[in-house]
Design an enzyme around this catalytic site. Structure first.
Site, PDB file in Angstrom:
ATOM      1  N   TRP A  14       9.206 -25.670 -95.079  1.00 54.16           N
ATOM      2  CA  TRP A  14      10.291 -24.540 -95.387  1.00 54.16           C
ATOM      3  C   TRP A  14       9.687 -23.935 -96.646  1.00 54.16           C
ATOM      4  O   TRP A  14      10.361 -22.900 -97.171  1.00 54.16           O
ATOM      5  CB  TRP A  14      11.593 -25.234 -95.173  1.00 54.16           C
ATOM      6  CG  TRP A  14      12.325 -25.472 -94.066  1.00 54.16           C
ATOM      7  CD1 TRP A  14      11.654 -25.485 -92.814  1.00 54.16           C
ATOM      8  CD2 TRP A  14      13.658 -25.682 -93.796  1.00 54.16           C
ATOM      9  NE1 TRP A  14      12.496 -25.751 -91.874  1.00 54.16           N
ATOM     10  CE2 TRP A  14      13.716 -25.730 -92.448  1.00 54.16           C
ATOM     11  CE3 TRP A  14      14.611 -25.823 -94.576  1.00 54.16           C
ATOM     12  CZ2 TRP A  14      14.872 -26.235 -91.901  1.00 54.16           C
ATOM     13  CZ3 TRP A  14      15.885 -26.133 -94.161  1.00 54.16           C
ATOM     14  CH2 TRP A  14      16.001 -26.359 -92.746  1.00 54.16           C
ATOM     15  N   LYS A  15       8.968 -24.716 -97.522  1.00 52.94           N
ATOM     16  CA  LYS A  15       8.577 -24.195 -98.866  1.00 52.94           C
ATOM     17  C   LYS A  15       9.904 -23.883 -99.559  1.00 52.94           C
ATOM     18  O   LYS A  15      10.829 -24.773 -99.582  1.00 52.94           O
ATOM     19  CB  LYS A  15       7.832 -23.022 -98.771  1.00 52.94           C
ATOM     20  CG  LYS A  15       6.620 -23.098 -97.803  1.00 52.94           C
ATOM     21  CD  LYS A  15       5.556 -22.008 -97.771  1.00 52.94           C
ATOM     22  CE  LYS A  15       4.361 -22.179 -97.003  1.00 52.94           C
ATOM     23  NZ  LYS A  15       3.228 -21.383 -96.909  1.00 52.94           N
ATOM     24  N   HIS A  98      -0.582 -29.553-100.795  1.00 53.62           N
ATOM     25  CA  HIS A  98      -0.489 -28.092-100.154  1.00 53.62           C
ATOM     26  C   HIS A  98      -1.282 -27.119-101.096  1.00 53.62           C
ATOM     27  O   HIS A  98      -1.076 -27.162-102.419  1.00 53.62           O
ATOM     28  CB  HIS A  98       1.006 -27.618-100.058  1.00 53.62           C
ATOM     29  CG  HIS A  98       1.122 -26.406 -99.123  1.00 53.62           C
ATOM     30  ND1 HIS A  98       1.019 -25.113 -99.845  1.00 53.62           N
ATOM     31  CD2 HIS A  98       1.354 -26.076 -97.858  1.00 53.62           C
ATOM     32  CE1 HIS A  98       0.902 -24.380 -98.971  1.00 53.62           C
ATOM     33  NE2 HIS A  98       1.209 -24.812 -97.696  1.00 53.62           N
ATOM     34  N   GLU A 100      -0.622 -24.269-102.139  1.00 51.41           N
ATOM     35  CA  GLU A 100       0.355 -23.675-103.085  1.00 51.41           C
ATOM     36  C   GLU A 100       0.446 -24.556-104.243  1.00 51.41           C
ATOM     37  O   GLU A 100       0.559 -24.203-105.496  1.00 51.41           O
ATOM     38  CB  GLU A 100       2.001 -23.260-102.603  1.00 51.41           C
ATOM     39  CG  GLU A 100       1.322 -21.968-101.706  1.00 51.41           C
ATOM     40  CD  GLU A 100       2.263 -21.930-100.317  1.00 51.41           C
ATOM     41  OE1 GLU A 100       3.437 -22.523-100.357  1.00 51.41           O
ATOM     42  OE2 GLU A 100       2.122 -21.226 -99.361  1.00 51.41           O
ATOM     43  N   GLY A 176       0.183 -17.361 -94.935  1.00 48.11           N
ATOM     44  CA  GLY A 176       1.189 -16.491 -95.384  1.00 48.11           C
ATOM     45  C   GLY A 176       0.832 -14.912 -95.343  1.00 48.11           C
ATOM     46  O   GLY A 176       1.440 -14.027 -95.878  1.00 48.11           O
ATOM     47  N   SER A 216      -0.410 -19.120 -90.605  1.00 50.90           N
ATOM     48  CA  SER A 216       0.054 -17.965 -89.684  1.00 50.90           C
ATOM     49  C   SER A 216       0.066 -18.538 -88.448  1.00 50.90           C
ATOM     50  O   SER A 216      -0.252 -17.670 -87.603  1.00 50.90           O
ATOM     51  CB  SER A 216      -0.848 -16.888 -89.971  1.00 50.90           C
ATOM     52  OG  SER A 216      -0.537 -16.464 -91.428  1.00 50.90           O
ATOM     53  N   GLY A 237       4.514 -22.490 -91.735  1.00 49.86           N
ATOM     54  CA  GLY A 237       5.313 -22.076 -92.769  1.00 49.86           C
ATOM     55  C   GLY A 237       6.466 -21.013 -91.966  1.00 49.86           C
ATOM     56  O   GLY A 237       7.593 -21.346 -91.750  1.00 49.86           O
ATOM     57  N   GLY A 238       6.106 -19.542 -92.202  1.00 46.32           N
ATOM     58  CA  GLY A 238       7.017 -18.649 -91.770  1.00 46.32           C
ATOM     59  C   GLY A 238       7.745 -18.844 -90.503  1.00 46.32           C
ATOM     60  O   GLY A 238       9.032 -18.675 -90.395  1.00 46.32           O
TER      61      GLY A 238
END
Ligand code: 13P
Length: 255
Positions: A14-15, A98, A100, A176, A216, A237-238
């Site tokens: 979910w970040k 991760h 990020e 992303g 993605s 993710g998204g």
């Protein structure tokens, strides 16, 4: 994925999204959708949502993960969360390394390794992320980068523990961006990770490790990615923030 050797796992990352009421709504929406999945289902949520997620998923097939963990057991580390704090809540998984965190928060292979060992020692199952940046892919050094990350990130992890570890191959250029690795590219690197594990441990051990693709992955491209022998699911993710989309991924991974 090779269903005879491994179970596919779809994990949502979910970040930094969802307040508690929002998390509650998404999990309630997800529960009936996930109920029929035969693949593993994990949601990795922000620290503030962990307790809520564990409570709401009790008695369901949804497992809960955190998005980071510190490597020390306790002490003067302001703002950090230990592995024991997570297991005490009922958290089972944790994302480590991760891209990020590597990009924005100074995460290195050394700290990824420390976190991975601390997580395993506390009984948490790590989802260790590796992946090359665009310049590295274009320079033709993807395998070199992945090999270094796998060796350093997992240094000192026993054969028994590596089987509890999930590895997520996340090409940084695909995260992303809406740009997905082709199924061939995903397969190539996931197979390379497994070959690296076979060298570090042995083939049977490497065959038992779940290796996910992330970057993605969405309802449109999931079937093709998940059809690859060495792609054992996805780190999402998204598309994990929309119950319907996540549901399609669970369905594809359950086929
Ligand atoms: P997206 O699915 O949004 O590209 O994110 C992938 C990811 O970073 C999962 O950890």
């Amino acid at each position: 994925m090779n269903k005879e050797l491994r179970q596919a796992i779809i994990a949502g990352n979910w970040k930094m999204n969802k307040t508690r009421p929002e998390a509650k709504a998404l999990i309630e929406e997800l529960k009936p959708i996930a109920a029929n999945a035969t693949c593993g289902v994990i949601i990795c949520v922000p620290f503030t949502n962990l307790e809520t997620a564990v409570e709401l998923t009790k008695g369901t097939n949804i497992k809960v993960g955190a998005e980071n963990v510190h490597f020390k057991e306790s002490g003067a580390y302001t703002g950090e969360i230990s592995a024991a704090m997570l297991t005490e809540i009922g958290v089972e998984y944790v994302i480590i390394g991760h891209s990020e965190r590597r990009q924005y928060f100074g995460e290195t292979d050394e700290t990824v390794n420390l976190r991975t060992k601390a997580a395993l020692a506390a009984g948490l199952k790590p989802i260790v992320c590796v992946g090359e940046v665009l310049e590295e892919r274009e320079a033709g050094i993807t395998e070199e980068v992945i090999s270094r990350q796998v060796k350093l990130d997992l240094a000192g992890v026993s054969a028994e523990d590596i089987k509890k570890t999930v590895i997520a191959y996340e090409p940084v250029w695909a995260i992303g961006t809406g740009k997905t690795a082709t199924a061939e590219q995903a397969q190539e690197v996931c197979a390379f990770i497994r070959a690296t594990l076979a060298k570090l441990y042995d083939q049977a051990t490497a065959d038992a490790v779940t290796i996910q693709y992330g970057g993605s992955m969405n309802p449109k491209n999931a079937a093709e990615l998940l059809a690859q022998t060495d792609v054992d699911g996805g780190l999402i993710g998204g598309a994990s923030l929309k119950a319907a989309d996540f549901g399609v991924l669970l369905e594809e991974a359950s086929k």
